[in-house]
Design an enzyme around this catalytic site. Structure first.
Site, PDB file in Angstrom:
ATOM      1  N   TYR A   1       6.570 -10.066   6.672  1.00  0.00           N
ATOM      2  CA  TYR A   1       6.492  -8.631   6.932  1.00  0.00           C
ATOM      3  C   TYR A   1       6.962  -8.339   8.358  1.00  0.00           C
ATOM      4  O   TYR A   1       6.864  -9.194   9.250  1.00  0.00           O
ATOM      5  CB  TYR A   1       5.053  -8.127   6.814  1.00  0.00           C
ATOM      6  CG  TYR A   1       4.551  -7.886   5.412  1.00  0.00           C
ATOM      7  CD1 TYR A   1       4.622  -6.614   4.832  1.00  0.00           C
ATOM      8  CD2 TYR A   1       3.980  -8.910   4.665  1.00  0.00           C
ATOM      9  CE1 TYR A   1       4.132  -6.382   3.555  1.00  0.00           C
ATOM     10  CE2 TYR A   1       3.489  -8.693   3.383  1.00  0.00           C
ATOM     11  CZ  TYR A   1       3.573  -7.428   2.840  1.00  0.00           C
ATOM     12  OH  TYR A   1       3.087  -7.199   1.567  1.00  0.00           O
TER      13      TYR A   1
ATOM     14  N   ASP B   1       0.817  -1.211   0.000  1.00  0.00           N
ATOM     15  CA  ASP B   1       0.000   0.000   0.000  1.00  0.00           C
ATOM     16  C   ASP B   1       0.855   1.267   0.000  1.00  0.00           C
ATOM     17  O   ASP B   1       2.083   1.217   0.143  1.00  0.00           O
ATOM     18  CB  ASP B   1      -0.909   0.022   1.234  1.00  0.00           C
ATOM     19  CG  ASP B   1      -2.076  -0.943   1.118  1.00  0.00           C
ATOM     20  OD1 ASP B   1      -2.374  -1.382  -0.003  1.00  0.00           O
ATOM     21  OD2 ASP B   1      -2.688  -1.237   2.159  1.00  0.00           O
TER      22      ASP B   1
END
Length: 251
Positions: free
Chosen positions: A109, A51
């Site tokens: 992540y 994003d």
């Protein structure tokens, strides 16, 4: 010939990985640079659609090119023309049907929180004055280590066929004044990591009870609750894994 291109980037200046109308994307910048150096329009397909404002230590994409390529030279020349916030770390030949997104075995992540002002991490972390005990954070994180429907922990996105993700590893660790959330799964939904971090903090600070959290993870209640989406600054895609069989060995 198909190639996997490995890159890292600082996401602050970009509207995300994927090409879009509302601002510059990492994909667009890399495609433009590749097209310029290879003298042909190039389209790349990434492993993860990070994003706006999210960073990557290791993003992977694939592209095709007919003529032979000096991969070491192309890597060097790409790094010369790309902006300072995008770096190419490697280019590897792969099988003609290899796909950077669909052949990935896992993604990993991290989300970084600092508990004191840190100029070196000012745009790669979120500053929170106080953090709950690490043992409590890890107790709550362990609830997410399973295969489950994570629809409640994602942004609503049209076209998603399944919300099931297999989370293999999840934990918190502390390094001086940095508290780092780590998670590994076969796939991630949009906003999933930031929502999980926000939800764990919400429970750990007493703003949500643990029974509600367990229900969200395992039972999928009818009413969609209001969950906290953490800022993108602290989120980094750190690794994407692939089967070794995809790669073509070069001399």
């Amino acid at each position: 010939m198909r190639y996997f291109i490995y890159l890292s980037y600082f996401g602050k200046a970009y509207s995300g990985w994927q090409v879009q109308k509302n601002g510059p994307s990492v994909q667009q910048v890399v495609e433009t640079a590749l097209g310029k150096l290879l003298s042909i329009a190039i389209t790349i397909s990434g492993s993860s659609r990070t994003d706006k404002g999210v960073h990557a230590l290791q993003q992977v994409a694939h592209f095709d090119h007919i003529l032979p390529i000096d991969l070491v030279d192309l890597t060097y020349r790409l790094n010369r023309v790309l902006p300072s916030d995008i770096s190419i770390t490697a280019i590897r030949p792969v099988a003609s049907d290899a796909h950077a997104r669909f052949d990935a075995c896992y993604r990993r992540y991290t989300y970084t929180i600092v508990t004191q002002k840190d100029p070196l991490y000012r745009e790669q972390s979120v500053w929170l004055r106080r953090m709950p005990p690490l043992a409590l954070l890890n107790q709550l994180a362990a609830l997410f280590c399973l295969q489950s429907d994570f629809e409640f922990f994602s942004k609503k996105t049209d076209g998603v066929k399944t919300f099931v993700c297999n989370v293999e590893e999840v934990s918190w660790l502390q390094m001086d004044h940095k508290i780092i959330f780590q998670i590994k799964a076969n796939r991630f939904l949009r906003g999933m990591v930031r929502t999980i971090v926000g939800t764990i903090l919400k429970v750990a600070t007493g703003k949500m009870d643990i029974a509600t959290l367990k229900q969200l993870i395992k039972e999928k209640p009818r009413v969609r609750p209001t969950l906290t989406l953490m800022p993108p600054d602290g989120l980094t895609l750190v690794e994407v894994g692939y089967p070794e069989r995809l790669f073509i060995q070069t001399q």
